[in-house]
Each structure stands twice: as C-alpha cells, then as structure tokens.
Design a protein around this motif. Sequence first.
Motif, PDB file in Angstrom:
ATOM      1  N   SER A 191       0.868  -1.252  -0.038  1.00 25.47           N
ATOM      2  CA  SER A 191       0.109  -0.001  -0.038  1.00 25.47           C
ATOM      3  C   SER A 191       1.005   1.253   0.123  1.00 25.47           C
ATOM      4  O   SER A 191       1.824   1.225   0.490  1.00 25.47           O
ATOM      5  CB  SER A 191      -0.853  -0.080   1.332  1.00 25.47           C
ATOM      6  OG  SER A 191      -1.607   0.755   1.377  1.00 25.47           O
ATOM      7  N   GLY A 192       0.428   2.190  -0.722  1.00 17.29           N
ATOM      8  CA  GLY A 192       1.379   3.448  -0.901  1.00 17.29           C
ATOM      9  C   GLY A 192       2.594   3.366  -1.820  1.00 17.29           C
ATOM     10  O   GLY A 192       3.254   4.265  -1.860  1.00 17.29           O
ATOM     11  N   LYS A 222       1.147   2.319  -7.056  1.00 23.23           N
ATOM     12  CA  LYS A 222       0.598   1.671  -8.210  1.00 23.23           C
ATOM     13  C   LYS A 222      -0.495   2.406  -8.848  1.00 23.23           C
ATOM     14  O   LYS A 222      -0.525   2.371 -10.103  1.00 23.23           O
ATOM     15  CB  LYS A 222       0.004   0.235  -7.362  1.00 23.23           C
ATOM     16  CG  LYS A 222       0.985  -0.663  -6.864  1.00 23.23           C
ATOM     17  CD  LYS A 222       0.221  -1.982  -6.233  1.00 23.23           C
ATOM     18  CE  LYS A 222      -0.699  -1.828  -5.124  1.00 23.23           C
ATOM     19  NZ  LYS A 222      -0.131  -0.995  -4.081  1.00 23.23           N
ATOM     20  N   SER A 223      -1.353   2.923  -8.052  1.00 20.42           N
ATOM     21  CA  SER A 223      -2.463   3.611  -8.563  1.00 20.42           C
ATOM     22  C   SER A 223      -1.722   4.771  -9.351  1.00 20.42           C
ATOM     23  O   SER A 223      -2.389   5.538 -10.546  1.00 20.42           O
ATOM     24  CB  SER A 223      -3.545   4.073  -7.703  1.00 20.42           C
ATOM     25  OG  SER A 223      -3.991   2.977  -7.090  1.00 20.42           O
ATOM     26  N   THR A 224      -0.835   5.508  -8.809  1.00 18.72           N
ATOM     27  CA  THR A 224      -0.285   6.705  -9.447  1.00 18.72           C
ATOM     28  C   THR A 224       0.364   6.388 -10.942  1.00 18.72           C
ATOM     29  O   THR A 224       0.213   7.042 -11.783  1.00 18.72           O
ATOM     30  CB  THR A 224       0.860   7.396  -8.579  1.00 18.72           C
ATOM     31  OG1 THR A 224       0.202   7.651  -7.261  1.00 18.72           O
ATOM     32  CG2 THR A 224       1.395   8.610  -9.046  1.00 18.72           C
TER      33      THR A 224
END
Length: 247
Positions: free
Chosen positions: A46-47, A50-52
């Motif tokens: 998490s953090g 990945k999404s970025t």
Amino acid sequence: MPTRTPAVQATALTKIYGTGDARVIALDGVTVDFHRGQFTAIMGPSGSGKSTLMHCVAGLDRPDLGAIRIGDAELGELSDDQLTALRRDRVGFIFQAFNLLPTLTALENITLPFDLAGRPPDQTAVDRVVDVVRLRDRLGHRPSQLSGGQQQRVAVARALVTNPEVVFADEPTGSLDSAASTELLGFLRRCVDEFEQTVVMVTHEPSAAAFADRVLFLTDGRLVDELTAPTADRVLDLMKSLEKVTS
Ligand SMILES: Nc1ncnc2c1ncn2[C@@H]1O[C@H](COP(=O)(O)OP(=O)(O)OP(=O)(O)O)[C@@H](O)[C@H]1O
C-alpha cells in the motif's frame, strides 16, 4: 505468439505530491513498457505508487517528469481535450467500483463509448464482447438488476468494445467474490490470448496476478522486481521477501 511491440511506453516517470514535510515521491523514475498482446499485473505494498503509475500511464493524471507514449501518441504533447479524446477512443478502463450508469441498460452501458464519440456502435464488436463475457440474456437489465459479477462483466465489455490499444484495470476483482473474480480474470486472459488485447492490471491478490504474463513489483515509487509466467505461490514469496527488505 503476440508480437513484442510496446503498446505503451513510460520513460523516467516521476510524480511528487505535496511540499515540505508533506512531500511524497509517489513515482521515482519509473521506466516500463507494456507490450501488445501481453497481460501485465502491477503489485506492491500500500502506498508504493501502483495507482499513481496507472493513472499517469493511462493519461488520467500527468507526471511531473518523464514521458508516456500510447501507440503513436506522446501524452505530454496533447492538450487536455486531446487527452480526453485519446482516453475515450484508444484506452479501456475497468475500476473496482464498476462505474456503470444506473439509468442505462447493460447494452446501453456497453455501447456508451460509441455514443460519447458520436459514432454508431460497431455491431460486430458489440456481439463479440457480449459473447466473450456471456451477457446476451442480460442486455436489457439495468445495473441494479445484475449481480456484482455481472455488473463487472458489463464494465469489461464496455472497456473492450472499442478494441482499445490498452485496457487498464484498477483492482477489478476487489468487489467480487472468488468465483466471480476467477471468471472475470478468465475473460481478461481470453481477450489477451484470442484478440491480442493489451491489459495492465493493478492488484493486491497473488491469485489474480497469476493470470498475467508478467508481474511488476513497485516499492516506494520504484520498480524493484519482475516475474514472468507467475504462479500465485511465486508472487506471494516475492511479496514476502520485498516486505522483509522494506520493513
Ligand atoms: N492526491 C494525492 N495527494 C498527496 N499524496 C498522494 C496523493 N495520491 C497519492 N498520494 C501518495 O502517493 C503515494 C503513492 O500512492 P498510490 O495511491 O499510488 O499507492 P498505491 O500503491 O496505489 O496504494 P494502495 O495499494 O493503498 O492503493 C502514497 O504515499 C500516497 O499517500
């Protein structure tokens, strides 16, 4: 065998949020190619960014540094309107929350990309995706009349119907039970194998990543490892070893 031409190329992507004490380097010089007809999973704690990474590569967000190419388009050279048109015409998206329009039927949701582009639906393409995701007997239903798995199948059909150069899936199985997840991942796999679709998927689940051809691992905004022909066990082992290194 799929050709090894990159559908998407990202070079030296850096994305920084905030300033001073709140400064976060979400991406720290990421260079990666996504090849045509290849299914890639992106994993990491998490953090880890990945999404970025997915949002920048898909043209939903702009990096601070670096370049992204989708097919022959250099995203940094496009205006906001041109970027919107590129996302609409050449990229498919599947999100964890299915993002269907509740007042439209399944069929209307699937053909929405054509309506948005002001074009008549390509009936051959519609028939093909409806058969791939096995929704023919549900086309007149609204999302509220469909199960979660069926709703996500509508979202997959909508993402695929324009035959996009790449499909980005952000935790596509995050809201599904294990049977529906397996089915959905099987559809994505089929689209890669039978139609040379390019798929890039962010996931937390080793069993989902095992459907991909390769798995990329991000830590602290950097690509730190890669597996090809992954199995769930090998993905899990690598994740554990990365957690040890970073903890
Ligand atoms: N809009 C934002 N403003 C400030 N910081 C942000 C923003 N978006 C992301 N970040 C930070 O950037 C880093 C990377 O976030 P990102 O969402 O890409 O990670 P992730 O790997 O997708 O995480 P998760 O698995 O929890 O979804 C995190 O430290 C996050 O807090």
